[in-house]
Design a protein around this motif. Structure first.
Motif, PDB file in Angstrom:
ATOM      1  N   PHE A 252      34.719  45.486  41.034  1.00  0.00           N
ATOM      2  CA  PHE A 252      34.146  46.048  39.871  1.00  0.00           C
ATOM      3  C   PHE A 252      35.333  46.749  38.934  1.00  0.00           C
ATOM      4  CE2 PHE A 252      33.567  49.589  43.089  1.00  0.00           C
ATOM      5  CZ  PHE A 252      34.374  50.342  42.741  1.00  0.00           C
ATOM      6  N   LEU A 253      36.439  46.881  39.474  1.00  0.00           N
ATOM      7  CA  LEU A 253      37.462  47.192  38.577  1.00  0.00           C
ATOM      8  C   LEU A 253      37.665  46.535  37.298  1.00  0.00           C
ATOM      9  CD1 LEU A 253      40.441  47.930  41.372  1.00  0.00           C
ATOM     10  CD2 LEU A 253      39.059  49.656  40.179  1.00  0.00           C
ATOM     11  N   SER A 254      37.311  45.218  37.209  1.00  0.00           N
ATOM     12  CA  SER A 254      37.231  44.493  36.202  1.00  0.00           C
ATOM     13  C   SER A 254      36.583  44.855  35.152  1.00  0.00           C
ATOM     14  CB  SER A 254      37.094  43.059  36.385  1.00  0.00           C
ATOM     15  OG  SER A 254      35.717  42.762  36.946  1.00  0.00           O
ATOM     16  N   LYS A 278      42.724  39.658  33.783  1.00  0.00           N
ATOM     17  CA  LYS A 278      42.329  39.364  32.488  1.00  0.00           C
ATOM     18  C   LYS A 278      41.564  40.451  31.836  1.00  0.00           C
ATOM     19  CE  LYS A 278      40.599  35.747  29.551  1.00  0.00           C
ATOM     20  NZ  LYS A 278      39.907  34.503  29.465  1.00  0.00           N
ATOM     21  N   ASN A 279      40.717  41.433  32.323  1.00  0.00           N
ATOM     22  CA  ASN A 279      39.950  42.396  31.686  1.00  0.00           C
ATOM     23  C   ASN A 279      40.825  43.815  31.554  1.00  0.00           C
ATOM     24  OD1 ASN A 279      38.100  40.509  30.938  1.00  0.00           O
ATOM     25  ND2 ASN A 279      36.906  40.971  32.781  1.00  0.00           N
ATOM     26  N   PRO A 298      48.484  36.877  42.431  1.00  0.00           N
ATOM     27  CA  PRO A 298      47.948  36.065  41.613  1.00  0.00           C
ATOM     28  C   PRO A 298      49.008  35.960  40.160  1.00  0.00           C
ATOM     29  CG  PRO A 298      46.520  37.650  42.237  1.00  0.00           C
ATOM     30  CD  PRO A 298      47.483  38.054  43.141  1.00  0.00           C
ATOM     31  N   VAL A 299      49.198  34.721  39.608  1.00  0.00           N
ATOM     32  CA  VAL A 299      49.962  34.635  38.511  1.00  0.00           C
ATOM     33  C   VAL A 299      49.553  35.446  37.300  1.00  0.00           C
ATOM     34  CG1 VAL A 299      50.782  33.102  36.883  1.00  0.00           C
ATOM     35  CG2 VAL A 299      50.754  32.286  39.289  1.00  0.00           C
ATOM     36  N   SER A 300      48.241  35.477  37.319  1.00  0.00           N
ATOM     37  CA  SER A 300      47.467  36.145  36.300  1.00  0.00           C
ATOM     38  C   SER A 300      47.832  37.532  36.060  1.00  0.00           C
ATOM     39  CB  SER A 300      46.011  36.348  36.551  1.00  0.00           C
ATOM     40  OG  SER A 300      45.686  36.830  37.674  1.00  0.00           O
ATOM     41  N   MET A 301      48.589  38.052  37.213  1.00  0.00           N
ATOM     42  CA  MET A 301      49.127  39.565  36.927  1.00  0.00           C
ATOM     43  C   MET A 301      50.304  39.497  35.957  1.00  0.00           C
ATOM     44  SD  MET A 301      49.077  41.096  41.008  1.00  0.00           S
ATOM     45  CE  MET A 301      48.736  42.813  40.304  1.00  0.00           C
ATOM     46  N   LEU A 305      48.875  41.497  32.175  1.00  0.00           N
ATOM     47  CA  LEU A 305      49.411  42.977  32.178  1.00  0.00           C
ATOM     48  C   LEU A 305      50.582  43.102  31.614  1.00  0.00           C
ATOM     49  CD1 LEU A 305      48.482  43.249  36.275  1.00  0.00           C
ATOM     50  CD2 LEU A 305      47.007  43.797  34.187  1.00  0.00           C
ATOM     51  N   GLY A 306      50.415  42.894  30.242  1.00  0.00           N
ATOM     52  CA  GLY A 306      51.516  43.311  29.403  1.00  0.00           C
ATOM     53  C   GLY A 306      51.926  44.697  29.293  1.00  0.00           C
TER      54      GLY A 306
END
Length: 431
Positions: A252-254, A278-279, A298-301, A305-306
């Motif tokens: 739910f953090l997203s 992403k969110n 995860p690569v998404s981090m 996360l700019g």
């Protein structure tokens, strides 16, 4: 003109806090006309009389020069503030530091008190009484850095105008009252560094205006309640160093798109790092150390996360390679991946590693390796392919590489370079 009862009470408070100052001779006239900074009067809305409405003690800065407190400050009379029936603010900063002082009885102050603040008063003791529920105008309740103990009374949940409750660094115990959900205006709830226990109440998810929730360094147990997803406006979440278990990093953090900091370290949550970033593009700090994580990072981090400046994933059981996408995080200043099961070659450039410097922590990952040209930054990470020439690896282990700094004036470094050349020639002749 201020009435004589309140005038005398102000003198008595000042003399209790600092008897070395001749308050009566310095301020002999009406205190509503001439008073120390921090003593404020105002007209009562109903009677039109002048009354004391603010009392602030303890030097904060040159711009906020409240009456100073002496090391021997005390409050001998527990009813010392009973005369101030129109008081709106009571503030103490570093006043009670040597002599034990009991939390004053404020039951007669009236319902008009809006701010009650005790900051860094290490010898202040006592407990919150149920009468606090009668302070229905209270907006700020700050008691931090004291020895105040006991449970939070049920009356705490009746403070429906409360916007900030900071009760950190004390000795409180017990559970958070379920009726905390009544505090609909609450923006800050900080109960960190106490002895609270039990489950985090699900009703906390009803605090829809909450911006900061800090329950770190307590003894809370059970799972993180799913109802916390109702905190859609939350910007700072710290549940670290408790006894929370299971459930993994909450998905739910997203849904908390305004989060800037999330810290869950020191809880046995388990599971993998979910792909929820992403969110959460506004996050600048993530603490997931010592939570029993498994699987890969995860690569998404590294993609989304700019704004990230701190990422702590140390002391878990993470596997796989370090995502090279972390190098794209321009604001990242600390990355701690110590003591996992990560493998492969460290994918970062010299520029990135130089920027992060000593705050790039990779020790304790036996299958991680680094190119020999940058070994001087990682004394505890092995050189890639070092098994091909163990003697050469030994030389590299002292911080010297084949791309050694020729301009280095260190005699030791020159000797090691010479040794490296000779050893390599001998090694090649063997074949």
């Amino acid at each position: 003109m201020l009435n004589s009862v309140e005038q005398e009470s102000v003198y008595r408070v000042l003399e209790s806090l600092n008897s070395d100052v001749p308050w009566r001779s310095l301020f002999p006239d009406d205190l509503c006309s001439s008073a120390p900074h921090g003593v404020v009067c105002d007209y009562a809305s109903v009677t039109g009389t002048l009354n004391i409405v603010e009392l602030s003690f303890g030097y904060v800065s040159d711009f906020n020069s409240n009456p100073t407190c002496s090391p021997s400050s005390t409050l001998l009379d527990p009813l010392l503030f009973s005369s101030f029936s129109h008081l709106r603010k009571l503030f103490f900063y570093k006043c009670f530091t040597q002599q034990p002082v009991s939390l004053p009885d404020l039951s007669r102050v009236g319902s008009g008190l809006e701010e009650l603040v005790f900051i860094n008063n290490p010898t202040l003791f006592g407990s919150l009484s149920d009468y606090i529920g009668n302070m229905t105008s209270l907006r700020r309740l700050i008691i931090t850095g004291t020895k105040v103990s006991g449970k939070i009374p049920v009356g705490f949940g009746e403070l429906t105008n409360l916007e900030e409750a900071t009760l950190s660094r004390n000795s409180f115990t017990g559970e958070i009252p379920e009726n905390v959900s009544n505090l609909k205006k609450l923006k800050v709830l900080d109960l960190s560094q106490n002895g609270f226990s039990g489950n985090v109440p699900g009703t906390i998810g009803g605090l829809e205006n909450l911006l900061k929730l800090d329950l770190s360094s307590n003894y809370f147990s059970g799972e993180i309640p799913e109802t916390m997803k109702g905190l859609r406006g939350l910007e700072f979440l710290d549940l670290s160093d408790n006894g929370l278990v299971g459930g993994g990093v909450p998905l739910f953090l997203s849904e908390m798109s305004k989060l800037k900091g999330v810290y869950l370290s020191g809880n046995e949550l388990g599971g993998v790092i979910p792909d929820i970033w992403k969110n959460l593009r506004g996050v600048n700090g993530i603490g997931l150390s010592r939570v029993g994580l498994v699987g890969g990072i995860p690569v998404s981090m590294g993609v989304f996360l700019g704004n990230l400046s701190y990422l702590g994933l140390d002391n878990n059981m993470l596997t796989g390679e370090v995502p090279k996408e972390f190098e794209n995080l321009e604001l990242l200043s600390e990355l701690n991946l110590n003591n996992n099961n990560l493998s492969g070659k460290i994918p970062f450039s010299l520029g990135f590693m130089g920027k992060v410097g000593g705050k790039l922590r990779l020790e304790g990952n036996s299958e991680l390796c680094v190119d020999e040209g940058v070994i001087n930054l990682f004394y505890k990470v092995k050189i890639c392919n070092e098994v091909e020439n163990p003697i050469s690896a030994l030389v590299y282990g002292y911080g010297i590489s084949s791309s050694s700094r020729v301009g280095d004036n260190s005699t030791c470094c020159w000797v090691l370079i010479l040794v490296w050349v000779v050893v390599n020639l001998l090694w090649q002749r063997r074949f």
